[in-house]
Structure formats: C-alpha cells, structure tokens
Design a protein around this motif. Structure first.
Motif, PDB file in Angstrom:
ATOM      1  N   PHE A  68      44.846  -6.868  40.349  1.00 13.09           N
ATOM      2  CA  PHE A  68      43.600  -7.619  40.442  1.00 13.09           C
ATOM      3  C   PHE A  68      43.649  -8.778  39.355  1.00 13.09           C
ATOM      4  CE2 PHE A  68      38.976  -8.100  38.813  1.00 13.09           C
ATOM      5  CZ  PHE A  68      38.510  -8.483  40.101  1.00 13.09           C
ATOM      6  N   ILE A  69      44.049  -8.738  38.231  1.00 10.49           N
ATOM      7  CA  ILE A  69      44.265  -9.856  37.478  1.00 10.49           C
ATOM      8  C   ILE A  69      45.232 -10.949  37.894  1.00 10.49           C
ATOM      9  CG2 ILE A  69      45.082 -10.755  35.101  1.00 10.49           C
ATOM     10  CD1 ILE A  69      42.952  -8.937  34.744  1.00 10.49           C
ATOM     11  N   VAL A  70      46.369 -10.632  38.672  1.00  8.68           N
ATOM     12  CA  VAL A  70      47.218 -11.780  39.260  1.00  8.68           C
ATOM     13  C   VAL A  70      46.291 -12.189  40.385  1.00  8.68           C
ATOM     14  CG1 VAL A  70      49.013 -11.855  40.985  1.00  8.68           C
ATOM     15  CG2 VAL A  70      49.241 -10.608  38.715  1.00  8.68           C
ATOM     16  N   TYR A  71      45.363 -11.544  41.253  1.00 10.10           N
ATOM     17  CA  TYR A  71      44.492 -11.945  42.379  1.00 10.10           C
ATOM     18  C   TYR A  71      43.796 -13.111  41.725  1.00 10.10           C
ATOM     19  CZ  TYR A  71      40.567 -12.326  45.116  1.00 10.10           C
ATOM     20  OH  TYR A  71      39.638 -12.886  46.223  1.00 10.10           O
ATOM     21  N   LEU A  72      43.015 -12.986  40.516  1.00 10.09           N
ATOM     22  CA  LEU A  72      41.999 -13.684  39.766  1.00 10.09           C
ATOM     23  C   LEU A  72      42.925 -15.204  39.291  1.00 10.09           C
ATOM     24  CD1 LEU A  72      39.983 -11.361  37.632  1.00 10.09           C
ATOM     25  CD2 LEU A  72      39.227 -12.531  39.578  1.00 10.09           C
ATOM     26  N   LEU A  73      44.155 -14.964  38.811  1.00  6.79           N
ATOM     27  CA  LEU A  73      45.047 -16.154  38.488  1.00  6.79           C
ATOM     28  C   LEU A  73      45.290 -16.923  39.881  1.00  6.79           C
ATOM     29  CD1 LEU A  73      47.490 -14.459  35.784  1.00  6.79           C
ATOM     30  CD2 LEU A  73      45.658 -16.223  35.620  1.00  6.79           C
ATOM     31  N   TYR A  74      45.550 -16.139  40.889  1.00  9.52           N
ATOM     32  CA  TYR A  74      45.773 -16.957  42.038  1.00  9.52           C
ATOM     33  C   TYR A  74      44.667 -17.807  42.788  1.00  9.52           C
ATOM     34  CZ  TYR A  74      46.102 -17.546  47.178  1.00  9.52           C
ATOM     35  OH  TYR A  74      45.964 -18.044  48.336  1.00  9.52           O
ATOM     36  N   ARG A  75      43.303 -17.210  42.611  1.00  3.61           N
ATOM     37  CA  ARG A  75      42.438 -17.848  42.912  1.00  3.61           C
ATOM     38  C   ARG A  75      42.133 -19.212  42.055  1.00  3.61           C
ATOM     39  NH1 ARG A  75      38.115 -16.052  45.908  1.00  3.61           N
ATOM     40  NH2 ARG A  75      36.678 -17.058  44.501  1.00  3.61           N
TER      41      ARG A  75
END
Length: 204
Positions: free
Chosen positions: A137-144
C-alpha cells in the motif's frame, strides 16, 4: 498575450513550484522513515542486550513509535495536497483522506497479526503477509506520487532504489540472517533523501 495564455503560464509556473516543493517533502519523508527504522533497530538492539524478550513489548514499540512519525508525515504532505487540489480543481482530494484511513487500519492489522502470531505460535508467514500488504500500500502511494496521471514529482532512479528496498523489508523479520535488509532499507532511504534534497538545492 491573451487571458487564457496568462492562466496557462500561471498554472505551469504553479506546477513547477509544487513539483519543487514535493521533491523537497519527499526527501524529508525518506529521511524521516530512515530515522524511524534506525531508531527502531537501536531500541531492539538495547532490548536484546538486556535479554528482554517480551513479544508484546516488541509489538508495541513500533506502533507507539510510528505515531509521531506518521503524524509528521501527514503534516508535511498536507500542505502539498492543499496546493495540488487547488491546482487541479479538487480532483483526487478524497483519495488522500481515504489513503490515511487505510494506512491506520493497516497499522492496526499489523499489530493484531503480530499479537496472534506471538500469542498462538502461528507461522511467521502470517505476519509477513500482513507486513507485505502494508508495504504494498505504501508503494502504491509512492507510485501515485511519482508515476500516476497527477504525479507531483518526476521519478528518479533513487526513488526506484528506495521502493525496491522497501519491498524487501518484510523479509527481514523472517530470520536474523535477513536483518541486513533493514540496514539496506535505511541506506537506500537516506541515499534517496540526500539526492532529493540536493536536487532541490541545485535548482534554487
């Protein structure tokens, strides 16, 4: 120059300022969580040296420690979100709030899974799975933040290094032989932090 051209130029200038501010905040973010991991490792090292082996304590420490770090993270990203929302006309605003709520729930899930694994002697894989859900989920936020349609900064190679190091972190709890993954994470995130801040200073 027409009114539309003026508005377009103003928006472009605003985007440049927001990207610059966002890169600075991202650099601070990398440093903050690098220090979080460093402090946590230091505390655990002290507990080990004192032969303190209380599972509940080991689970509570990161949860308690994460509170001020998470609060600071929300604060530093909050100002960017306000500027960003104004620029794009309110789009994507709800996602930021939803993201914060999900993060809190995932942290609670991590703590519960840790308690269940330690209390009922379950396989460590259950905790690692919970940890990976949180990390992804953290990686997803960084991706965004870095790669999505409404990205706030241009991604760099050190962002990828930081993300890759983050993805390896959950494996560090499997055994002591994999503890160096936490050290690798700290090095990668401090490296990304330094380069991010240097990037900002270079264009000031």
């Amino acid at each position: 120059m027409s009114y539309k051209d003026l508005v377009k130029d103003a928006n472009n200038f605003a985007r440049i300022l927001i990207k610059k501010k966002s890169r600075k905040v991202l650099g601070i973010y990398y440093a903050v969580w690098g220090f979080y991991s460093l402090i946590l490792s230091f505390i655990y090292a002290i507990l080990d040296s004192l032969n303190i082996n209380i599972a509940l304590l080991y689970g509570l420490i990161p949860i308690i420690l994460v509170i001020p770090f998470a609060y600071f993270t929300v604060k530093i990203f909050g100002s960017i979100n306000v500027d960003y929302v104004k620029l794009i006309g309110g789009k994507d605003y709800g996602m930021a709030r939803i993201g914060y709520v999900i993060m809190i729930l995932l942290i609670i899930m991590l703590f519960i899974s840790f308690l269940l694994v330690s209390r009922f002697n379950l396989d460590i894989a259950y905790f690692v799975l919970s940890y990976y859900i949180y990390v992804i989920f953290i990686v997803y936020l960084l991706y965004r933040f870095l790669y999505s349609k409404y990205k706030l900064v241009d991604p760099k190679y050190y962002d990828l290094i930081a993300i890759f190091a983050l993805l390896l972190v959950p494996l560090g709890v499997v055994s002591q032989t994999l503890y160096p993954l936490f050290i690798a994470f700290e090095i990668a995130w401090f490296y990304a932090s330094i380069n991010s801040l240097l990037e900002v200073s270079a264009i000031e």
